[in-house]
Design a protein around this motif. Structure first.
Motif, PDB file in Angstrom:
ATOM      1  N   GLY A  75     -29.336 -69.587  47.794  1.00 61.96           N
ATOM      2  CA  GLY A  75     -29.224 -68.251  48.384  1.00 61.96           C
ATOM      3  C   GLY A  75     -30.587 -67.630  48.643  1.00 61.96           C
ATOM      4  N   ALA A  76     -31.517 -67.809  47.696  1.00 59.15           N
ATOM      5  CA  ALA A  76     -32.879 -67.291  47.876  1.00 59.15           C
ATOM      6  C   ALA A  76     -33.553 -67.952  49.075  1.00 59.15           C
ATOM      7  N   ALA A  77     -33.288 -69.253  49.279  1.00 54.81           N
ATOM      8  CA  ALA A  77     -33.858 -69.969  50.426  1.00 54.81           C
ATOM      9  C   ALA A  77     -33.341 -69.393  51.742  1.00 54.81           C
ATOM     10  N   VAL A  78     -32.042 -69.105  51.795  1.00 55.51           N
ATOM     11  CA  VAL A  78     -31.437 -68.555  53.015  1.00 55.51           C
ATOM     12  C   VAL A  78     -31.959 -67.142  53.286  1.00 55.51           C
ATOM     13  N   LEU A  79     -32.003 -66.316  52.242  1.00 61.88           N
ATOM     14  CA  LEU A  79     -32.514 -64.946  52.392  1.00 61.88           C
ATOM     15  C   LEU A  79     -33.970 -64.952  52.859  1.00 61.88           C
ATOM     16  N   THR A  80     -34.758 -65.860  52.311  1.00 66.74           N
ATOM     17  CA  THR A  80     -36.162 -65.970  52.705  1.00 66.74           C
ATOM     18  C   THR A  80     -36.281 -66.331  54.180  1.00 66.74           C
ATOM     19  N   ALA A  81     -35.515 -67.345  54.595  1.00 62.95           N
ATOM     20  CA  ALA A  81     -35.578 -67.802  55.989  1.00 62.95           C
ATOM     21  C   ALA A  81     -35.232 -66.673  56.964  1.00 62.95           C
ATOM     22  N   ILE A  82     -34.268 -65.846  56.599  1.00 62.59           N
ATOM     23  CA  ILE A  82     -33.820 -64.792  57.520  1.00 62.59           C
ATOM     24  C   ILE A  82     -34.705 -63.549  57.429  1.00 62.59           C
ATOM     25  N   PHE A  83     -34.823 -62.996  56.215  1.00 62.77           N
ATOM     26  CA  PHE A  83     -35.426 -61.671  56.098  1.00 62.77           C
ATOM     27  C   PHE A  83     -36.958 -61.688  56.074  1.00 62.77           C
ATOM     28  N   ILE A  84     -37.563 -62.747  55.564  1.00 60.76           N
ATOM     29  CA  ILE A  84     -39.021 -62.833  55.644  1.00 60.76           C
ATOM     30  C   ILE A  84     -39.447 -63.009  57.101  1.00 60.76           C
ATOM     31  N   THR A  85     -38.660 -63.751  57.866  1.00 59.54           N
ATOM     32  CA  THR A  85     -38.948 -63.901  59.295  1.00 59.54           C
ATOM     33  C   THR A  85     -38.869 -62.558  60.014  1.00 59.54           C
ATOM     34  N   LEU A  86     -37.794 -61.800  59.754  1.00 55.94           N
ATOM     35  CA  LEU A  86     -37.656 -60.479  60.368  1.00 55.94           C
ATOM     36  C   LEU A  86     -38.777 -59.533  59.919  1.00 55.94           C
ATOM     37  N   PHE A  87     -39.135 -59.609  58.649  1.00 55.17           N
ATOM     38  CA  PHE A  87     -40.206 -58.783  58.096  1.00 55.17           C
ATOM     39  C   PHE A  87     -41.541 -59.141  58.766  1.00 55.17           C
ATOM     40  N   ALA A  88     -41.763 -60.436  58.958  1.00 52.54           N
ATOM     41  CA  ALA A  88     -43.004 -60.891  59.590  1.00 52.54           C
ATOM     42  C   ALA A  88     -43.107 -60.406  61.034  1.00 52.54           C
ATOM     43  N   LEU A  89     -41.975 -60.384  61.734  1.00 51.54           N
ATOM     44  CA  LEU A  89     -41.972 -60.030  63.153  1.00 51.54           C
ATOM     45  C   LEU A  89     -41.902 -58.524  63.405  1.00 51.54           C
ATOM     46  N   HIS A  90     -41.713 -57.732  62.346  1.00 50.16           N
ATOM     47  CA  HIS A  90     -41.619 -56.276  62.522  1.00 50.16           C
ATOM     48  C   HIS A  90     -42.919 -55.727  63.097  1.00 50.16           C
ATOM     49  N   ARG A  91     -42.790 -54.650  63.874  1.00 50.86           N
ATOM     50  CA  ARG A  91     -43.953 -54.111  64.591  1.00 50.86           C
ATOM     51  C   ARG A  91     -45.057 -53.577  63.681  1.00 50.86           C
ATOM     52  N   THR A  92     -44.747 -53.324  62.402  1.00 55.91           N
ATOM     53  CA  THR A  92     -45.789 -52.851  61.480  1.00 55.91           C
ATOM     54  C   THR A  92     -46.745 -53.961  61.080  1.00 55.91           C
ATOM     55  N   SER A  93     -46.400 -55.210  61.390  1.00 53.67           N
ATOM     56  CA  SER A  93     -47.256 -56.343  61.047  1.00 53.67           C
ATOM     57  C   SER A  93     -48.463 -56.343  61.981  1.00 53.67           C
ATOM     58  N   ALA A  94     -49.615 -56.049  61.428  1.00 50.00           N
ATOM     59  CA  ALA A  94     -50.828 -55.933  62.249  1.00 50.00           C
ATOM     60  C   ALA A  94     -51.189 -57.282  62.869  1.00 50.00           C
ATOM     61  N   PRO A  95     -51.650 -57.291  64.118  1.00 50.08           N
ATOM     62  CA  PRO A  95     -52.030 -58.555  64.762  1.00 50.08           C
ATOM     63  C   PRO A  95     -53.282 -59.153  64.135  1.00 50.08           C
ATOM     64  N   ALA A  96     -53.462 -60.438  64.336  1.00 51.15           N
ATOM     65  CA  ALA A  96     -54.658 -61.116  63.818  1.00 51.15           C
ATOM     66  C   ALA A  96     -55.904 -60.534  64.476  1.00 51.15           C
ATOM     67  N   LYS A  97     -56.999 -60.485  63.722  1.00 53.43           N
ATOM     68  CA  LYS A  97     -58.248 -59.953  64.247  1.00 53.43           C
ATOM     69  C   LYS A  97     -59.134 -61.083  64.760  1.00 53.43           C
ATOM     70  N   SER A  98     -59.937 -60.768  65.750  1.00 56.29           N
ATOM     71  CA  SER A  98     -60.892 -61.756  66.253  1.00 56.29           C
ATOM     72  C   SER A  98     -62.004 -61.941  65.226  1.00 56.29           C
ATOM     73  N   ALA A  99     -62.809 -62.986  65.427  1.00 58.35           N
ATOM     74  CA  ALA A  99     -63.918 -63.250  64.502  1.00 58.35           C
ATOM     75  C   ALA A  99     -64.879 -62.067  64.468  1.00 58.35           C
ATOM     76  N   GLU A 100     -65.087 -61.430  65.638  1.00 54.29           N
ATOM     77  CA  GLU A 100     -65.994 -60.287  65.703  1.00 54.29           C
ATOM     78  C   GLU A 100     -65.423 -59.087  64.934  1.00 54.29           C
ATOM     79  N   GLU A 101     -64.108 -58.859  65.100  1.00 52.24           N
ATOM     80  CA  GLU A 101     -63.469 -57.747  64.387  1.00 52.24           C
ATOM     81  C   GLU A 101     -63.490 -57.976  62.887  1.00 52.24           C
ATOM     82  N   ARG A 102     -63.250 -59.221  62.471  1.00 46.98           N
ATOM     83  CA  ARG A 102     -63.276 -59.528  61.030  1.00 46.98           C
ATOM     84  C   ARG A 102     -64.664 -59.275  60.462  1.00 46.98           C
TER      85      ARG A 102
END
Length: 409
Positions: A183-210
């Motif tokens: 059950g934990a595996a299924v919940l992870t596959a679904i909800f961690i994916t949705l959490f990752a794709l949510h708009r609050t997830s900041a985009p990756a920064k370029s090398a210069e920005e980092r």
């Protein structure tokens, strides 16, 4: 330029749907340790082996969790969470198979370590996102909103860590011992994916920005930040030792299955007071809150030493809960305040891993103490943890920089 009459709020910035999503996304993590324990005991018939595998989950999280946070700060939360979630789902399913296989126990230890190591760290990631969003609010509102946010996040953690074992118990009862891990595996596959794709997830920064926004790694090892990690590890010790000692206490009375329900008394009280701490005046500074909360927990653990019946046990757990919730809020707030620039996800995973390390180590130590010397010896461990929490709070008092002492938070 026309200025909007309504300034943004944290809820409007994150979106109302973010909060239930972030809550469910951390449920698999709360199910892992006890799910692994339940599965191993059922599949291999050994409580000791189950405890070792649970400790391996904690060890994996401790070793790799901060690296996942560092990857999120460097490459963005979205790719980091998508990869971690996928690996973790596979690791959980692999462990469910290993438990029932004929392979030697070391293979299970490796599997349990992988489960912990790949845990997606939804709770620290959520704190990091909200801390970033608080920075977009008007300056005068940030301290109060930050305190309320850390209180909310700690209350959610408390609720999930109380509810997680209940879900494990229900799934194991209805569908078998392997169901919680699957059950934990299924919940992870679904909800961690949705959490990752949510708009609050900041985009990756370029090398210069980092290069421009990431503070050097050396700033993570400053004493004023490390003392918070040490302090929160003592809370993890308190969690692990209290639950294990309580299990031994109830086992002596032939009702071991009620241990989780009684433990919930501490969790519920902790969650309520975690929210309440945000209502206290700013003059009650973070620097002062830490030792005050630790004294409250110490009083509860002292009462625990005299608990020879259920009512006194419940009273001690309730007293401990009054201090634990606000103490967690205080420590996470200090962690957010002292995070080096661009390193908030790293710091939050360091704090989350500190709890897991303390919890795993304390479970093993307290279990051994209960087996070798009885319940009374096991119940001394929470007292030691409370004393260490107070000692670290005193150390923090002297390590707090002058700028923080003058600040409301």
């Amino acid at each position: 330029m026309h200025k909007s009459p309504q300034s943004p709020t944290l809820v409007s910035l994150a979106g109302l749907g973010y909060f239930p999503l972030a809550m469910v996304a951390r449920l698999p993590f709360a199910m892992m340790v006890i799910g692994v324990l339940t599965l191993v005991v059922a599949a291999r018939g050994s409580v000791e082996l189950g405890g070792i595998n649970s400790a391996m989950v904690g060890l994996g999280t401790a070793c790799v969790g901060p690296l996942i946070g560092a990857a999120a700060d460097r490459f963005g939360q979205r790719p980091t969470l998508l990869i971690a979630g996928a690996v973790n789902s596979v690791a959980l399913l692999l462990f469910a198979w290993l438990a029932y296989s004929e392979l030697p126990v070391w293979a299970m230890f490796v599997g349990a370590f992988l489960v912990g190591a790949s845990a997606p760290q939804a709770s620290p990631m959520s704190r990091s996102r909200l801390v970033t969003l608080v920075g977009d609010l008007p300056v005068e509102r940030r301290p109060r909103v930050m305190s309320t946010t850390m209180a909310y996040e700690s209350a959610v953690d408390e609720a999930i860590f109380v509810f997680g074992p209940v879900v494990v118990g229900l799934l194991a009862t209805w569908f078998g011992a392997g169901a919680p891990v699957i059950g934990a595996a299924v919940l992870t596959a679904i909800f961690i994916t949705l959490f990752a794709l949510h708009r609050t997830s900041a985009p990756a920064k370029s090398a210069e920005e980092r290069a421009a926004t990431l503070a050097p790694v050396s700033e993570l090892w400053r004493p004023r930040l490390l003392i918070v990690v040490i302090g929160i590890a003592t809370v993890g010790v308190l969690f692990g030792s209290t639950l294990t000692g309580l299990t031994s206490f109830m086992q002596d009375r032939g009702a071991v299955e009620q241990a989780g329900i009684l433990y919930g008394v501490m969790g519920v009280g902790s969650a309520i007071f975690a929210i309440a701490i945000a209502m206290l005046p700013p003059s009650f500074t973070l620097r002062l809150r830490w030792p005050v909360c630790a004294v409250m927990i110490l009083a509860g653990t002292l009462l625990l030493q005299t608990a020879h019946d259920i009512p006194r046990l419940l009273a001690s757990l309730a007293l401990m809960g009054i201090g634990i919730g606000p103490l967690l809020v205080t420590m996470y707030s200090l962690g957010a305040l002292r995070s080096p620039a661009g390193r908030s996800a790293t710091v939050m995973t360091m704090l989350g891993s500190g709890i897991v390390v303390g919890q795993s180590a304390a479970s093993a130590i307290t279990g051994t103490a209960a087996e070798q010397a009885g319940t009374s010896a096991a119940l001394v461990v929470p007292l030691v943890a409370a004393a260490l929490a107070l000692a670290s709070g005193i150390a923090n008092w002297f390590l707090t920089p002058e700028s923080e002492r003058r600040s409301a938070h």
